[in-house]
Design an enzyme around this catalytic site. Structure first.
Site, short mmCIF file in Angstrom:
data_model
loop_
_atom_site.label_atom_id
_atom_site.label_comp_id
_atom_site.label_asym_id
_atom_site.label_seq_id
_atom_site.Cartn_x
_atom_site.Cartn_y
_atom_site.Cartn_z
N SER A 38 0.79 -1.27 0.00
CA SER A 38 -0.03 -0.02 0.00
C SER A 38 0.84 1.33 -0.17
O SER A 38 0.48 2.46 -0.21
CB SER A 38 -0.83 0.11 1.29
OG SER A 38 -1.70 -1.02 1.51
N HIS A 81 -0.79 -2.54 -7.14
CA HIS A 81 -1.79 -2.30 -5.92
C HIS A 81 -3.30 -2.35 -6.30
O HIS A 81 -3.79 -1.45 -6.99
CB HIS A 81 -1.38 -0.82 -5.62
CG HIS A 81 -2.04 -0.31 -4.19
ND1 HIS A 81 -2.54 0.81 -3.99
CD2 HIS A 81 -2.41 -1.23 -3.34
CE1 HIS A 81 -3.09 1.04 -2.73
NE2 HIS A 81 -2.88 -0.63 -2.25
N GLU A 122 -3.26 0.20 -9.34
CA GLU A 122 -2.08 1.17 -9.63
C GLU A 122 -0.84 0.47 -9.76
O GLU A 122 -0.49 -0.47 -9.24
CB GLU A 122 -1.76 1.95 -8.38
CG GLU A 122 -2.76 3.32 -7.95
CD GLU A 122 -2.70 3.88 -6.54
OE1 GLU A 122 -2.69 4.97 -6.72
OE2 GLU A 122 -2.46 2.99 -5.66
N1 CAA Z 1 -17.43 -10.82 -3.38
C1 CAA Z 1 -18.60 -10.54 -4.22
N2 CAA Z 1 -19.53 -9.71 -4.08
C2 CAA Z 1 -19.39 -8.71 -3.30
C3 CAA Z 1 -18.37 -8.77 -2.58
C4 CAA Z 1 -17.22 -9.77 -2.65
N3 CAA Z 1 -16.21 -9.99 -1.74
N4 CAA Z 1 -18.18 -7.55 -1.80
C5 CAA Z 1 -19.43 -6.92 -1.80
N5 CAA Z 1 -20.10 -7.60 -2.72
C6 CAA Z 1 -21.46 -7.21 -3.50
C7 CAA Z 1 -22.63 -7.32 -2.55
O1 CAA Z 1 -23.32 -8.53 -2.66
C8 CAA Z 1 -23.60 -6.28 -3.41
O2 CAA Z 1 -24.02 -6.87 -4.62
P1 CAA Z 1 -25.61 -6.13 -5.24
O3 CAA Z 1 -25.46 -4.93 -5.48
O4 CAA Z 1 -25.77 -6.90 -6.59
O5 CAA Z 1 -26.40 -6.67 -4.19
C9 CAA Z 1 -22.72 -5.29 -3.76
O6 CAA Z 1 -20.99 -5.71 -3.95
C10 CAA Z 1 -22.53 -3.93 -2.79
O7 CAA Z 1 -22.28 -4.47 -1.65
P2 CAA Z 1 -23.22 -4.20 -0.39
O8 CAA Z 1 -24.63 -3.97 -0.78
O9 CAA Z 1 -22.84 -5.15 0.77
O10 CAA Z 1 -22.60 -2.94 0.25
P3 CAA Z 1 -22.28 -1.83 -0.25
O11 CAA Z 1 -23.34 -1.19 -1.04
O12 CAA Z 1 -21.98 -0.76 0.72
O13 CAA Z 1 -21.00 -1.98 -1.14
C11 CAA Z 1 -18.68 -2.01 -1.29
C12 CAA Z 1 -19.76 -2.36 -0.69
C13 CAA Z 1 -18.30 -2.06 -2.69
C14 CAA Z 1 -17.67 -2.54 -0.34
C15 CAA Z 1 -18.86 -0.37 -1.13
O14 CAA Z 1 -19.50 -0.07 0.11
C16 CAA Z 1 -17.54 0.42 -1.27
O15 CAA Z 1 -17.17 0.78 -2.63
N6 CAA Z 1 -16.75 0.91 -0.15
C17 CAA Z 1 -15.46 1.45 -0.23
C18 CAA Z 1 -14.52 0.86 -0.68
C19 CAA Z 1 -13.29 1.27 -0.88
O16 CAA Z 1 -12.96 2.54 -0.93
N7 CAA Z 1 -12.00 0.45 -1.22
C20 CAA Z 1 -10.82 1.08 -0.90
C21 CAA Z 1 -10.07 0.91 0.36
S1 CAA Z 1 -8.36 1.50 0.06
C22 CAA Z 1 -7.48 0.21 -0.39
O17 CAA Z 1 -8.17 -0.60 -0.69
C23 CAA Z 1 -5.93 0.38 -0.60
C24 CAA Z 1 -5.07 0.32 0.53
O18 CAA Z 1 -3.99 0.14 0.28
C25 CAA Z 1 -5.54 0.34 2.03
P1 NAD Z 2 -4.19 -9.58 6.16
O1 NAD Z 2 -3.18 -9.40 7.60
O2 NAD Z 2 -5.49 -9.58 5.74
O3 NAD Z 2 -3.60 -10.73 5.40
C1 NAD Z 2 -1.98 -11.09 5.07
C2 NAD Z 2 -1.82 -12.43 5.02
O4 NAD Z 2 -0.34 -12.70 4.98
C3 NAD Z 2 -2.33 -13.23 6.14
O5 NAD Z 2 -3.01 -14.34 5.85
C4 NAD Z 2 -0.86 -13.83 6.84
O6 NAD Z 2 -0.95 -15.07 7.26
C5 NAD Z 2 -0.18 -13.84 5.33
N1 NAD Z 2 1.44 -14.05 5.66
C6 NAD Z 2 2.02 -13.37 6.58
N2 NAD Z 2 3.34 -13.81 6.41
C7 NAD Z 2 3.64 -14.73 5.33
C8 NAD Z 2 4.73 -15.39 4.67
N3 NAD Z 2 5.93 -15.27 5.04
N4 NAD Z 2 4.21 -16.05 3.57
C9 NAD Z 2 3.05 -16.19 3.14
N5 NAD Z 2 1.80 -15.58 4.07
C10 NAD Z 2 2.11 -14.68 4.66
O7 NAD Z 2 -3.41 -8.13 5.11
P2 NAD Z 2 -4.07 -7.59 3.97
O8 NAD Z 2 -5.06 -6.67 4.11
O9 NAD Z 2 -4.18 -8.50 3.01
O10 NAD Z 2 -2.60 -6.79 3.37
C11 NAD Z 2 -1.75 -7.26 2.61
C12 NAD Z 2 -0.91 -6.43 1.70
O11 NAD Z 2 -1.80 -5.85 0.75
C13 NAD Z 2 -0.27 -5.29 2.55
O12 NAD Z 2 0.77 -4.87 1.80
C14 NAD Z 2 -1.36 -4.23 2.41
O13 NAD Z 2 -0.69 -2.95 2.64
C15 NAD Z 2 -1.66 -4.32 1.14
N6 NAD Z 2 -3.07 -3.55 0.87
C16 NAD Z 2 -4.20 -3.93 1.87
C17 NAD Z 2 -5.25 -3.51 1.42
C18 NAD Z 2 -6.36 -3.32 2.29
O14 NAD Z 2 -7.61 -2.80 2.27
N7 NAD Z 2 -6.45 -4.22 3.55
C19 NAD Z 2 -5.67 -2.74 0.19
C20 NAD Z 2 -4.59 -2.57 -0.64
C21 NAD Z 2 -3.31 -3.19 -0.38
#
Ligand code: CAA
Ligand code: NAD
Length: 305
Positions: free
Chosen positions: A139, A160, A172
């Site tokens: 991330s 990403h 990304e």
């Molecule tokens: N598999 C299959 N279907 C899924 C699913 C999954 N894992 N998760 C959700 N769905 C489906 C639901 O069943 C639902 O389908 P229908 O519309 O056909 O009924 C649809 O997706 C929408 O789900 P929900 O009704 O449960 O809930 P929602 O409308 O709130 O949508 C969401 C869920 C798509 C997650 C939405 O809330 C959303 O876009 N949230 C923001 C997510 C976001 O910002 N993600 C980025 C996080 S940052 C990141 O990832 C980067 C990082 O490095 C940290």
């Molecule tokens: P998580 O904690 O849900 O999963 C990590 C997994 O890696 C666990 O199942 C753990 O057992 C496994 N693991 C640890 N050490 C390991 C090894 N040596 N070999 C194999 N598996 C091992 O974490 P996550 O949220 O899936 O995040 C994973 C990566 O993705 C991170 O770099 C995170 O920053 C990135 N990421 C996370 C998100 C998010 O929304 N959570 C979104 C985009 C990117």
């Protein structure tokens, strides 16, 4: 004219290489790894090795994939026979040698920790065929630093994804200092095969594009809670209705994982500005208490319900 000629040749060469991407390995079956695995097998049709360190983590990841496939079948977006075929294309394993044996393309999704990622990349570099591309779903961490643990920095790249991978459209692509053009092209083509849109992050900059914007905003939402400016439900409601986010920031924090968010802020502090990016103390406290969000059933909200 010349440039176009050479670019067409490069494109064709990459497509030939892409055809050779038959097996993909995902390292880590957690929140991201399970979704990446599912989309690789379901949308792109690849054979996928899924590696984790304990059987219980594999079981949780496979359980999530089965739940998601079940949802798609229930909504008639996928036939049951196709869902069964997806599961047959996924090969869970605890053995890194097996996961690397004949892989063409690896996506690493282990916790956000540079030392852990470097250790795993060194191991993958040792075991994977020399042609294999090694990508990281990090991330925020520098791709060049991760690549420095290998002897193939030209084949190391950031890929990403966004949570939930099954739904979110974006990938990304991050270039490390030594990532080759061909590697970037192949990641683009693999992403397209997975049904994703891509953007290219030209510089290996902390948090790339999305998290550079998102994580300070999430941190600010935690400050609002810590300063008792508003209740979590009202912070979420305000941002959902005021900014049209699909999820409020407090819910999104629980969704992403508080440990992952804290790790990202630490990378920002170390790489950019210690004060500007300091995490709200409440975030560190929650992580210390093991309240990591939805994955531990307790975060800012109680997910047991
Ligand atoms: N598999 C299959 N279907 C899924 C699913 C999954 N894992 N998760 C959700 N769905 C489906 C639901 O069943 C639902 O389908 P229908 O519309 O056909 O009924 C649809 O997706 C929408 O789900 P929900 O009704 O449960 O809930 P929602 O409308 O709130 O949508 C969401 C869920 C798509 C997650 C939405 O809330 C959303 O876009 N949230 C923001 C997510 C976001 O910002 N993600 C980025 C996080 S940052 C990141 O990832 C980067 C990082 O490095 C940290
Ligand atoms: P998580 O904690 O849900 O999963 C990590 C997994 O890696 C666990 O199942 C753990 O057992 C496994 N693991 C640890 N050490 C390991 C090894 N040596 N070999 C194999 N598996 C091992 O974490 P996550 O949220 O899936 O995040 C994973 C990566 O993705 C991170 O770099 C995170 O920053 C990135 N990421 C996370 C998100 C998010 O929304 N959570 C979104 C985009 C990117």
């Amino acid at each position: 004219m010349n440039n176009r000629f050479f670019s067409n040749i490069l494109h064709s060469l990459c497509e030939v290489t892409l055809l050779e991407v038959k097996k993909v390995s995902v390292i880590g079956a957690g929140l991201m790894g399970h979704g990446i695995t599912q989309v690789l097998a379901q949308v792109a049709g690849y054979e996928v090795y899924l590696k984790d360190i304990k059987q219980e983590f594999i079981d949780t990841g496979m359980g999530r994939i089965k739940w998601s496939l079940g949802k798609l079948v229930e909504k008639e977006k996928l036939a049951q026979t196709d869902a069964d075929a997806v599961l047959k294309r996924i090969h869970p394993t605890l053995d890194m040698k097996k996961a690397m044996s004949d892989t063409d393309f690896v996506i690493e999704a282990v916790p956000e920790n540079l030392d852990l990622k470097k250790k795993i990349f060194a191991e993958m570099d040792e075991l994977a065929p020399s042609h294999a591309i090694l990508s990281s779903n990090t991330s925020s961490i520098s791709i060049s630093r991760i690549a420095s643990a290998t002897k193939r920095p030209d084949k190391v790249v950031g890929m990403h994804f966004f949570n939930p991978v099954q739904i979110m459209k974006l990938v990304e692509i991050i270039r490390g200092e030594n990532t080759s053009d061909e590697t970037v092209k192949i990641v683009e083509l693999v992403s397209q095969k997975m049904g994703k849109e891509t953007v290219l992050c030209k510089k290996d900059s902390p948090g790339f594009i999305v998290n550079r914007v998102l994580v300070p905003a999430l941190n600010e939402a935690i400050w609002l809670l810590q300063e008792d400016v508003a209740e979590p439900e009202d912070i979420d409601k305000a941002i959902k209705l005021g900014l049209n986010w699909p999820m409020g920031p407090i819910t999104l924090l629980d969704y992403v994982g508080l440990d992952t968010t804290l790790s990202i802020t630490k990378v920002f502090q170390k790489e950019m500005d210690e004060h500007k990016y300091a995490a709200a103390p409440l975030l560190g406290k929650m992580v210390k208490e093991g309240k990591l969000g939805r994955k531990t059933k307790q975060g800012f909200y109680d997910w047991n319900k």
